[in-house]
Design a protein around this motif. Structure first.
Motif, short mmCIF file in Angstrom:
data_model
loop_
_atom_site.label_atom_id
_atom_site.label_comp_id
_atom_site.label_asym_id
_atom_site.label_seq_id
_atom_site.Cartn_x
_atom_site.Cartn_y
_atom_site.Cartn_z
N LEU A 71 11.29 1.84 4.21
CA LEU A 71 11.10 3.02 3.70
C LEU A 71 12.38 3.15 2.85
N MET A 72 13.54 2.79 3.45
CA MET A 72 14.55 2.89 2.41
C MET A 72 14.75 2.00 1.34
N GLN A 73 14.13 0.65 1.50
CA GLN A 73 14.21 -0.28 0.40
C GLN A 73 13.18 -0.03 -0.70
N GLU A 74 12.01 0.73 -0.07
CA GLU A 74 11.00 0.94 -1.14
C GLU A 74 11.34 2.18 -1.97
N LEU A 75 11.91 3.14 -1.26
CA LEU A 75 12.19 4.66 -2.08
C LEU A 75 13.61 5.06 -2.15
N ASP A 76 14.42 4.01 -1.85
CA ASP A 76 15.72 4.30 -2.05
C ASP A 76 16.26 5.31 -3.24
N GLY A 77 15.81 4.89 -4.38
CA GLY A 77 16.29 5.44 -5.50
C GLY A 77 15.52 6.72 -5.65
N GLU A 78 14.44 7.00 -4.80
CA GLU A 78 13.72 8.14 -5.03
C GLU A 78 13.64 9.23 -3.97
N MET A 81 0.85 -1.23 -0.21
CA MET A 81 -0.09 -0.08 -0.01
C MET A 81 1.08 1.14 -0.13
N LEU A 82 2.06 1.12 0.75
CA LEU A 82 2.73 2.33 0.85
C LEU A 82 3.52 2.68 -0.59
N ARG A 83 3.80 1.73 -1.25
CA ARG A 83 4.40 1.82 -2.45
C ARG A 83 3.18 2.51 -3.58
N ALA A 84 2.00 1.76 -3.61
CA ALA A 84 1.13 2.24 -4.44
C ALA A 84 0.44 3.73 -4.19
N LEU A 85 0.42 4.21 -2.74
CA LEU A 85 0.15 5.53 -2.52
C LEU A 85 1.22 6.33 -3.05
N TRP A 86 2.61 6.10 -2.81
CA TRP A 86 3.89 6.73 -3.21
C TRP A 86 3.70 6.96 -4.70
N GLU A 87 3.46 6.00 -5.61
CA GLU A 87 3.26 6.24 -6.91
C GLU A 87 2.08 7.11 -7.48
N PHE A 88 1.01 6.88 -6.93
CA PHE A 88 -0.26 7.54 -6.94
C PHE A 88 0.00 9.12 -6.63
N ALA A 89 0.48 9.24 -5.63
CA ALA A 89 0.80 10.81 -5.23
C ALA A 89 1.93 11.49 -5.83
N VAL A 110 2.66 11.89 1.13
CA VAL A 110 4.10 11.60 1.33
C VAL A 110 4.42 11.70 2.89
N ALA A 111 4.05 12.39 3.78
CA ALA A 111 4.21 12.44 5.27
C ALA A 111 3.75 11.08 5.68
N SER A 112 2.62 10.83 5.43
CA SER A 112 2.00 9.59 5.92
C SER A 112 2.81 8.30 5.60
N ILE A 113 3.52 8.31 4.48
CA ILE A 113 4.40 7.15 4.03
C ILE A 113 5.35 7.07 5.05
N ALA A 114 6.02 8.28 5.14
CA ALA A 114 7.26 8.31 6.34
C ALA A 114 6.64 7.93 7.70
N GLN A 115 5.64 8.19 8.11
CA GLN A 115 5.17 7.86 9.43
C GLN A 115 4.72 6.22 9.43
N ALA A 116 4.11 5.87 8.54
CA ALA A 116 3.76 4.44 8.42
C ALA A 116 4.81 3.37 8.37
N ALA A 117 5.82 3.59 7.88
CA ALA A 117 6.85 2.67 7.42
C ALA A 117 8.18 2.77 8.61
N VAL A 118 8.42 1.49 8.62
CA VAL A 118 9.59 1.64 9.50
C VAL A 118 10.70 1.85 8.59
N PRO A 119 12.04 2.32 9.16
CA PRO A 119 13.19 2.98 8.46
C PRO A 119 13.43 1.98 7.35
N ALA A 120 13.84 0.58 7.58
CA ALA A 120 14.40 -0.27 6.59
C ALA A 120 13.54 -0.49 5.59
#
Length: 142
Positions: A88-95, A49-57, A76-86
């Motif tokens: 978040l870094m795996q899903e959005l590392d390149g972005e 869901m995090l990935r889908a919301l990121w791509e949508f937003a 974008v803020a909710s994605i940071a709040q919802a994900a554990v750091p590891a």
């Protein structure tokens, strides 16, 4: 029910014109999806869901209407709040570099004061996540 909310938001056959005249509904949709993501943060489905919301937003970040840009920043803020750091870094590392550039742009150039304030909040959330990730990695290394 999360994914159907995002499906065909730009379909001209719908009675709503979310990308133009009804952009306030697009903001409400982004904020609703952000709230749902925060609510399911501990569930296994949250990563997808995090990935889908990121791509949508993310594709809406330069929308003409400030209300939509604010909705994007809330998402974008909710994605940071919802994900554990590891995760978040795996899903959005390149972005993450592009995200930092976008947040800097919002603070410096956006005409909407709400967008500027949300960009500062987002920057703080992502900075904290990166610091937490770095600390986790250092502990693992020891």
């Amino acid at each position: 029910f999360f994914y159907p909310l995002m499906a065909r938001y730009d379909d001209p056959n719908h009675t709503f014109l979310l990308l133009t005249e009804d952009s306030f509904l697009l903001e409400a949709l982004l904020q609703t999806l952000a709230a749902v993501l925060r609510g399911v943060a501990a569930c296994p489905c949250a990563r997808r869901m995090l990935r889908a919301l990121w791509e949508f937003a993310w594709v809406l970040r330069f929308h003409d209407e400030a209300v939509v840009r604010r909705g994007v920043l809330v998402a974008v803020a909710s994605i940071a709040q919802a994900a554990v750091p590891a995760v978040l870094m795996q899903e959005l590392d390149g972005e993450l570099d592009e995200l930092q550039d976008y947040l800097r742009y919002c603070v410096e150039a956006d005409v909407d004061e709400g967008c500027k304030q949300l960009a500062v909040v987002c920057h703080s959330l992502y900075r904290q996540q990166m610091q937490d990730f770095t600390q986790e990695q250092a502990i693992r290394f020891l």
